[in-house]
Motif scaffolding. Structure first.
Motif, PDB file in Angstrom:
ATOM      1  N   LEU A  13      -4.642  -4.392  16.677  1.00 23.15           N
ATOM      2  CA  LEU A  13      -4.895  -5.472  15.730  1.00 23.15           C
ATOM      3  C   LEU A  13      -6.386  -5.687  15.493  1.00 23.15           C
ATOM      4  N   ASN A  14      -7.196  -5.612  16.566  1.00 27.82           N
ATOM      5  CA  ASN A  14      -8.631  -5.900  16.476  1.00 27.82           C
ATOM      6  C   ASN A  14      -9.488  -4.638  16.489  1.00 27.82           C
ATOM      7  N   ASP A  15      -8.994  -3.541  15.935  1.00 24.01           N
ATOM      8  CA  ASP A  15      -9.740  -2.287  15.875  1.00 24.01           C
ATOM      9  C   ASP A  15     -10.845  -2.425  14.824  1.00 24.01           C
ATOM     10  N   LEU A  16     -12.045  -2.756  15.298  1.00 23.24           N
ATOM     11  CA  LEU A  16     -13.166  -3.028  14.397  1.00 23.24           C
ATOM     12  C   LEU A  16     -13.486  -1.843  13.496  1.00 23.24           C
ATOM     13  N   GLU A  17     -13.447  -0.625  14.045  1.00 24.80           N
ATOM     14  CA  GLU A  17     -13.733   0.566  13.233  1.00 24.80           C
ATOM     15  C   GLU A  17     -12.751   0.665  12.062  1.00 24.80           C
ATOM     16  N   ALA A  18     -11.468   0.436  12.344  1.00 25.18           N
ATOM     17  CA  ALA A  18     -10.452   0.521  11.290  1.00 25.18           C
ATOM     18  C   ALA A  18     -10.641  -0.595  10.266  1.00 25.18           C
ATOM     19  N   ILE A  19     -10.974  -1.793  10.743  1.00 23.58           N
ATOM     20  CA  ILE A  19     -11.180  -2.927   9.837  1.00 23.58           C
ATOM     21  C   ILE A  19     -12.359  -2.653   8.905  1.00 23.58           C
ATOM     22  N   LEU A  20     -13.464  -2.158   9.481  1.00 22.34           N
ATOM     23  CA  LEU A  20     -14.662  -1.911   8.679  1.00 22.34           C
ATOM     24  C   LEU A  20     -14.530  -0.697   7.773  1.00 22.34           C
ATOM     25  N   SER A  21     -13.577   0.189   8.066  1.00 22.67           N
ATOM     26  CA  SER A  21     -13.413   1.378   7.231  1.00 22.67           C
ATOM     27  C   SER A  21     -12.723   1.063   5.908  1.00 22.67           C
ATOM     28  N   VAL A  22     -12.112  -0.101   5.808  1.00 20.40           N
ATOM     29  CA  VAL A  22     -11.466  -0.490   4.559  1.00 20.40           C
ATOM     30  C   VAL A  22     -12.551  -0.994   3.617  1.00 20.40           C
ATOM     31  N   SER A  23     -12.665  -0.345   2.475  1.00 24.18           N
ATOM     32  CA  SER A  23     -13.713  -0.772   1.548  1.00 24.18           C
ATOM     33  C   SER A  23     -13.206  -0.734   0.123  1.00 24.18           C
ATOM     34  N   ASN A  24     -13.888  -1.454  -0.701  1.00 22.73           N
ATOM     35  CA  ASN A  24     -13.604  -1.470  -2.119  1.00 22.73           C
ATOM     36  C   ASN A  24     -14.494  -0.411  -2.748  1.00 22.73           C
ATOM     37  N   THR A  25     -13.898   0.617  -3.292  1.00 21.36           N
ATOM     38  CA  THR A  25     -14.700   1.709  -3.847  1.00 21.36           C
ATOM     39  C   THR A  25     -15.290   1.371  -5.207  1.00 21.36           C
ATOM     40  N   ASP A  26     -14.725   0.396  -5.883  1.00 20.46           N
ATOM     41  CA  ASP A  26     -15.234  -0.009  -7.186  1.00 20.46           C
ATOM     42  C   ASP A  26     -15.694  -1.465  -7.091  1.00 20.46           C
ATOM     43  N   VAL A  27     -16.981  -1.669  -6.833  1.00 17.74           N
ATOM     44  CA  VAL A  27     -17.497  -3.019  -6.607  1.00 17.74           C
ATOM     45  C   VAL A  27     -17.431  -3.897  -7.853  1.00 17.74           C
ATOM     46  N   ASP A  28     -17.251  -3.290  -9.023  1.00 19.63           N
ATOM     47  CA  ASP A  28     -17.148  -4.071 -10.253  1.00 19.63           C
ATOM     48  C   ASP A  28     -15.701  -4.367 -10.640  1.00 19.63           C
ATOM     49  N   ALA A  29     -14.770  -3.897  -9.837  1.00 19.37           N
ATOM     50  CA  ALA A  29     -13.354  -4.101 -10.154  1.00 19.37           C
ATOM     51  C   ALA A  29     -12.994  -5.575 -10.052  1.00 19.37           C
ATOM     52  N   VAL A  30     -12.224  -6.046 -11.008  1.00 17.53           N
ATOM     53  CA  VAL A  30     -11.765  -7.425 -11.011  1.00 17.53           C
ATOM     54  C   VAL A  30     -10.536  -7.566 -10.110  1.00 17.53           C
ATOM     55  N   ILE A  31      -9.739  -6.509 -10.064  1.00 15.71           N
ATOM     56  CA  ILE A  31      -8.522  -6.513  -9.250  1.00 15.71           C
ATOM     57  C   ILE A  31      -8.660  -5.458  -8.165  1.00 15.71           C
ATOM     58  N   HIS A  32      -8.292  -5.833  -6.966  1.00 12.08           N
ATOM     59  CA  HIS A  32      -8.338  -4.903  -5.832  1.00 12.08           C
ATOM     60  C   HIS A  32      -6.980  -4.923  -5.154  1.00 12.08           C
ATOM     61  N   THR A  33      -6.355  -3.772  -5.047  1.00 14.54           N
ATOM     62  CA  THR A  33      -5.040  -3.676  -4.425  1.00 14.54           C
ATOM     63  C   THR A  33      -5.196  -3.457  -2.934  1.00 14.54           C
ATOM     64  N   VAL A  34      -4.477  -4.225  -2.179  1.00 12.70           N
ATOM     65  CA  VAL A  34      -4.464  -4.088  -0.727  1.00 12.70           C
ATOM     66  C   VAL A  34      -3.063  -3.667  -0.326  1.00 12.70           C
ATOM     67  N   GLY A  35      -2.954  -2.515   0.304  1.00  6.28           N
ATOM     68  CA  GLY A  35      -1.652  -2.045   0.749  1.00  6.28           C
ATOM     69  C   GLY A  35      -1.148  -2.893   1.907  1.00  6.28           C
ATOM     70  N   ALA A  36       0.138  -3.185   1.907  1.00  6.44           N
ATOM     71  CA  ALA A  36       0.722  -3.987   2.970  1.00  6.44           C
ATOM     72  C   ALA A  36       2.150  -3.521   3.219  1.00  6.44           C
ATOM     73  N   ASN A  37       2.572  -3.632   4.452  1.00  2.00           N
ATOM     74  CA  ASN A  37       3.916  -3.217   4.829  1.00  2.00           C
ATOM     75  C   ASN A  37       4.805  -4.415   5.100  1.00  2.00           C
ATOM     76  N   PHE A  38       4.731  -5.416   4.243  1.00  2.73           N
ATOM     77  CA  PHE A  38       5.593  -6.582   4.390  1.00  2.73           C
ATOM     78  C   PHE A  38       5.908  -7.125   2.998  1.00  2.73           C
ATOM     79  N   ASP A  39       6.978  -7.848   2.919  1.00  2.00           N
ATOM     80  CA  ASP A  39       7.397  -8.415   1.645  1.00  2.00           C
ATOM     81  C   ASP A  39       6.623  -9.693   1.354  1.00  2.00           C
ATOM     82  N   THR A  40       6.287  -9.880   0.104  1.00  2.00           N
ATOM     83  CA  THR A  40       5.678 -11.112  -0.351  1.00  2.00           C
ATOM     84  C   THR A  40       6.569 -11.668  -1.454  1.00  2.00           C
ATOM     85  N   VAL A  41       6.860 -12.939  -1.374  1.00  2.00           N
ATOM     86  CA  VAL A  41       7.761 -13.542  -2.349  1.00  2.00           C
ATOM     87  C   VAL A  41       7.003 -14.622  -3.115  1.00  2.00           C
TER      88      VAL A  41
END
Length: 128
Positions: A13-41
């Motif tokens: 859960l607290n793997d700092l390397e993994a957390i910091l490796s997630v980045s937004n490749t398009d800094v000007d993007a208005v929408i950023h998709t975050v992958g998740a393995n759970f349902d959102t309603v």
């Protein structure tokens, strides 16, 4: 596969390397998709079908003040007088900065500190 891996894609859960490796490749993007393995309603049901929530909403509306309607904007206010009455609008905490040799406020006089006080007051009154 662990429960954490199923939810967040990694075991630790607290793997700092993994957390910091997630980045937004398009800094000007208005929408950023975050992958998740759970349902959102989302529910778009705006019917007032939950009495406790309706009560909370109504209470919240009356408990907040609205600068546009609750203040008499016709009253003339002297911002310098207000800043002086409020101890220079809180500038005391900034005056310590003037003691540093290379401080940009080292040579501020009363006029400049009064202006800082007015600007501090203004920053508290900004409405969007």
């Amino acid at each position: 596969m662990t429960a954490n891996h199923e939810l967040i894609g990694r075991d630790e859960l607290n793997d700092l390397e993994a957390i910091l490796s997630v980045s937004n490749t398009d800094v000007d993007a208005v929408i950023h998709t975050v992958g998740a393995n759970f349902d959102t309603v989302f529910t778009w049901d705006y019917e007032r079908s939950r009495p406790a929530l309706v009560k909370l909403y109504e209470k919240a509306k009356t408990s907040q003040w609205n600068a546009a309607t609750d203040l008499d904007w016709s009253i003339d206010v002297d911002p310098e007088k207000v800043a002086d009455e409020l101890g220079q609008g809180g500038t005391a905490r900034f005056r310590a900065l003037a003691e540093a040799e290379d401080s940009p406020v080292k040579h501020f006089g009363d006029k400049e500190w009064r202006r800082v006080g007015v600007e501090l007051q203004n920053s508290l009154l900004v409405t969007n």
